[in-house]
Enzyme design. Structure first.
Site, PDB file in Angstrom:
ATOM      1  N   HIS A  29       0.853  -1.196   0.000  1.00  0.00           N
ATOM      2  CA  HIS A  29       0.000   0.000   0.000  1.00  0.00           C
ATOM      3  C   HIS A  29       0.885   1.241   0.000  1.00  0.00           C
ATOM      4  O   HIS A  29       1.861   1.316   0.752  1.00  0.00           O
ATOM      5  CB  HIS A  29      -0.905  -0.004   1.232  1.00  0.00           C
ATOM      6  CG  HIS A  29      -2.067   0.918   1.130  1.00  0.00           C
ATOM      7  ND1 HIS A  29      -1.939   2.292   1.127  1.00  0.00           N
ATOM      8  CD2 HIS A  29      -3.403   0.668   1.020  1.00  0.00           C
ATOM      9  CE1 HIS A  29      -3.137   2.842   1.028  1.00  0.00           C
ATOM     10  NE2 HIS A  29      -4.036   1.884   0.960  1.00  0.00           N
ATOM     11  N   ARG A  63      -6.919  10.189  -0.250  1.00  0.00           N
ATOM     12  CA  ARG A  63      -6.637  10.531  -1.644  1.00  0.00           C
ATOM     13  C   ARG A  63      -7.930  10.593  -2.446  1.00  0.00           C
ATOM     14  O   ARG A  63      -8.055  11.385  -3.383  1.00  0.00           O
ATOM     15  CB  ARG A  63      -5.689   9.502  -2.249  1.00  0.00           C
ATOM     16  CG  ARG A  63      -4.254   9.646  -1.734  1.00  0.00           C
ATOM     17  CD  ARG A  63      -3.336   8.566  -2.261  1.00  0.00           C
ATOM     18  NE  ARG A  63      -3.600   7.280  -1.631  1.00  0.00           N
ATOM     19  CZ  ARG A  63      -3.680   6.131  -2.273  1.00  0.00           C
ATOM     20  NH1 ARG A  63      -3.568   6.098  -3.593  1.00  0.00           N
ATOM     21  NH2 ARG A  63      -3.897   5.022  -1.632  1.00  0.00           N
TER      22      ARG A  63
END
Length: 799
Positions: A411, A434
């Site tokens: 990740h 995000r």
């Protein structure tokens, strides 16, 4: 008692629901009597509900289910249903069922007589005929039970030469195991749930972004133009060359049902929807309250399980700190598991569902990471220390097929702790950051990737920046995004992992000029407005504009081990496949343990989804297998497998059955726990988490949670100055909502691990606590570590 939710089910179209919603009361078979020469022709059972004088004369629903499970060649099974007069005489024959088939289920209302006739020529073979000519009569009513009258002698022999215990064993108490357990219970099955930890939840409680679902009620209400086909296509694209269309179809086409199951059955709020990287539509669901979705969802299922253990202990049992060491099997058929508990080895028979998680924290001598992805072995992990691939290794040891074991998800956004940047364990920055417009900036204050690209792509671009000596990477949220993600930013800031600052302070921290930073923002705004083309191909933009005069939440990021797409091979029924691609009998897998579901790369929000969807699939498949065995006579209690049994039924005591073994020992048939055996009954607990009690040396094995009503705070008062002095790992106090907790001896018991507590040593952690937990967890699980009140503060725990 029949689950009220199934009362209006069309039994003809879904007979398995009827079967699974009842309790087995009697098993009967007509066999020849060698002593008398009686060949069993014309023997019958008559079931009649006797009304007391006070009870009104009325018809009832949900009385008897007749399942003609076996029939020897040349044997006829016939049933009649008669309505009775008040004096007990037969008034008329309502219906006759001739030539009953082994899979037929007949549903009979209460207040009628059921006559079962077994006719034909029987071979003098007690075991053979008994095993093939059994009728099962099931009842779902409360006492008084129906009275059973026989036309011949009042006992019949029953024997089944090849049988299985009527339970499902679920190994692993994360979201997938919990979903499987609840599915089994709601279907009417018995379930034993075991976990090697002292708490349930697994990595599922750490999930921060939400759960995906396509064409959900929430999306329809929000007029989001999603479709199941779009979700399927997005997932197929993300999975790339490792895509398994059959598994992806189950994941995506059952996604809305999974989300709405959580909403309807567990009363969860999942009405806030956002778009994560790799998704063509907003479809990641979470709640509006200040709690991370993984914790909120998993804790709701844990709470409900505790309630079931309390209310229905014969059907639901849990054992924590039970490490499964072996899967038991005979040929291709799995018969149960062997596990260690309290220094002893125990075995339990039953259908097996494994939900033991992945291997993204497997750093030991037999590390799957070192073997299949050595390049990731030195990375930090967001997983709990329990994610060591135990179940996967056990399955491969018995011939299970491990697939895609090199597909390990790194990740991109692991939060770097400024106080301990080299820690092997890191918290994850939710992909929602995000998704809501957060930017990734390198050490020169410039963008370098599409922030919403697939995880492996973003991680790869971050490694390129490191090679170019442009680290550290920072995630930057403007004030609009920060407001949308308020509980995230407060949580990370409370742990010292994120800071709030001005644009000028951000430029100074990065080490670039203010003009350089403003140029990055200006270019990005122009791309979002469609005036310029993004060199990284970004298509979706949120919470604009960016301006250096704004305020920002900022955190340093680095790629971390997060998820393992590889695992044991399963089919679309969650059956575990062997090296030949054929399913084991009576063995299922779900959750991160199951390989192939996400292919080469998992989309954000599909981890929780995979747990729920395939947990439900595994639970349903295991239940169907178990109850098909009931229908076909492949189920027995442990006592029945000891040898021939004689069932003695006394008409004067309705509902009473005596069981006599070949050696003459006798017992009440109702004395055998359905979910587990005698030893499991002694080992079972009522709590899904460790309970700190003064009289317990091992909080992981405490029988049940404390009653919140009885919770009392000691009449001692501590100032925050006094609390602040206890800020070491061997002397650690924390204040929460007006009370003081001494967690020094609770570090290893804390479900979130010690690291989650170290951030709050000697501090008030009320805000962070509220983001993760319901107030009741303190009185239920941690009452004994509450040492008093915070001076001059009101206790705000809502109990």
């Amino acid at each position: 008692m029949l689950n009220p939710k199934f009362r209006k089910v069309d039994f003809g179209s879904t007979p398995i629901v009827v079967l699974l919603s009842t309790h087995l009361r009697y098993a009967w078979s007509a066999i020849p009597d060698e002593d008398t020469g009686d060949n069993g022709i014309g023997q019958f059972i008559k079931a009649n509900h006797e009304l007391s004088e006070e009870e009104p004369k009325k018809k009832w629903d949900t009385n008897v289910l007749l399942i003609p499970a076996h029939r020897a060649p040349g044997v006829s099974v016939r049933a009649t249903v008669n309505e009775s007069n008040e004096d007990g005489t037969s008034e008329k024959e309502l219906e006759t069922f001739d030539g009953l088939n082994p899979t037929e289920i007949w549903y009979v209302r209460k207040g009628v007589d059921v006559n079962i006739y077994v006719e034909g020529d029987f071979e003098k073979d007690r075991q053979g005929v008994a095993a093939r000519s059994t009728c099962l009569l099931l009842s779902s009513i409360e006492p008084p039970f129906p009275r059973f009258i026989y036309s011949s002698k009042p006992h019949f022999f029953y024997n089944s030469p090849s049988t299985m215990v009527p339970r499902v064993i679920v190994v692993g108490g994360g979201l997938s195991g919990l979903s499987a357990a609840h599915t089994i219970y709601l279907a009417g099955g018995n379930v034993l749930l075991v976990d090697k930890n002292n708490f349930f939840g697994g990595n599922s409680t750490k999930a921060t972004s939400g759960i995906n679902g396509a064409l959900t009620r929430t999306q329809v209400d929000e007029k989001i133009g999603d479709s199941v086909k779009q979700f399927y296509d997005d997932t197929l694209k993300s999975a790339r060359d490792k895509a398994r269309p059959d598994l992806i179809k189950v994941l995506t086409y059952q996604s809305a049902a999974a989300v709405e199951w959580l909403q309807d059955v567990f009363n969860l709020d999942l009405t806030l929807v956002s778009r994560l990287g790799g998704h063509s539509q907003p479809r990641t669901h979470r709640g509006h309250d200040a709690k991370f979705p993984g914790m909120a969802i998993t804790y709701a299922l844990m709470q409900r399980l505790e309630e079931l253990v309390e209310s229905d202990p014969e059907r639901v049992q849990i054992i924590k700190k039970a490490r499964v060491t072996k899967i038991n099997k005979e040929g291709n058929k799995v018969t149960g598991v062997t596990y260690e508990f309290g220094g002893e080895e125990s075995s339990i028979d039953g259908v097996v569902v494994l939900a033991t998680g992945g291997y993204a924290a497997d750093f030991g001598d037999t590390s799957l990471l070192k073997k299949h992805r050595p390049d990731t072995f030195d990375l930090a992990s967001t997983n709990g220390t329990h994610a060591t691939g135990d179940g996967l290794k056990m399955l491969m040891a018995i011939g299970g097929n491990g697939i895609d074991l090199d597909k390990v998800q790194v990740h991109p956004t692991g939060l770097v702790d400024p106080k301990d940047p080299g820690s092997k364990w890191k918290f994850l920055a939710a992909e929602a950051l995000r998704g809501e417009g957060g930017l990734l900036l390198n050490g020169e204050g410039q963008r370098f990737a599409d922030e919403l690209g697939h995880r492996d792509y973003v991680s790869g671009e971050m490694w390129k920046q490191k090679e170019a000596k442009k680290w550290p990477i920072r995630l930057v949220l403007n004030s609009k995004a920060s407001n949308v993600l308020d509980f995230h930013t407060r949580h990370y800031s409370g742990r010292g992992l994120m800071k709030k600052m001005s644009g000028k302070e951000l430029a100074k921290e990065i080490g670039c000029s203010e003009d350089t930073l403003q140029k990055t923002f200006t270019n990005y705004n122009a791309i979002a407005d469609g005036k310029e083309k993004d060199p990284f191909g970004k298509k979706f933009f949120h919470n604009l504009p960016f301006n250096i005069d704004d305020t920002f939440h900022v955190a340093v990021m680095e790629p971390v081990l997060h998820f393992t797409m590889g695992g044991i091979e399963i089919n679309d029924k969650a059956e575990v496949l062997n090296s030949e691609g054929k399913p084991f009998e009576s063995l299922y897998a779900c959750g991160e343990l199951a390989g192939g579901v996400h292919g080469a790369n998992r989309l954000g929000g599909s981890s929780l989804l995979g747990c729920v969807v395939y947990g439900r699939v595994a639970g349903s498949s295991a239940s169907q297998y178990l109850f098909q065995k009931v229908i076909t006579g492949g189920i027995s209690t442990a006592s029945q497998r000891l040898g021939q049994i004689s069932l003695h039924i006394d008409p004067s005591t309705p509902g009473k059955i005596s069981v006599e073994w070949a050696d003459g020992a006798s017992s009440d048939a109702s004395s055998y726990p359905a979910a587990g055996g005698k030893k499991q009954e002694q080992q079972s607990q009522g709590s899904a988490a460790p309970v700190m009690n003064a009289d317990s040396k091992d909080p992981g094995k405490v029988n049940k949670p404390n009653d919140p009503v009885e919770f009392k705070i000691p009449e001692k008062y501590f100032s925050m100055e006094e609390v602040a002095k206890h800020n070491k790992k061997d002397d650690l106090w924390i204040a929460v909502k007006g009370i003081v907790l001494d967690v020094t001896n609770w570090l290893d018991e804390h479900p979130g691990g010690p690291q989650a507590l170290f951030s709050h040593m000697g501090k008030d952690a009320s805000e962070e606590f509220e983001m993760l937990h319901d107030d009741e967890v303190i009185p239920k699980y941690a009452a004994n570590i509450v040492i008093g009140h915070v001076k001059d503060q009101e206790c705000t725990l809502q109990i």
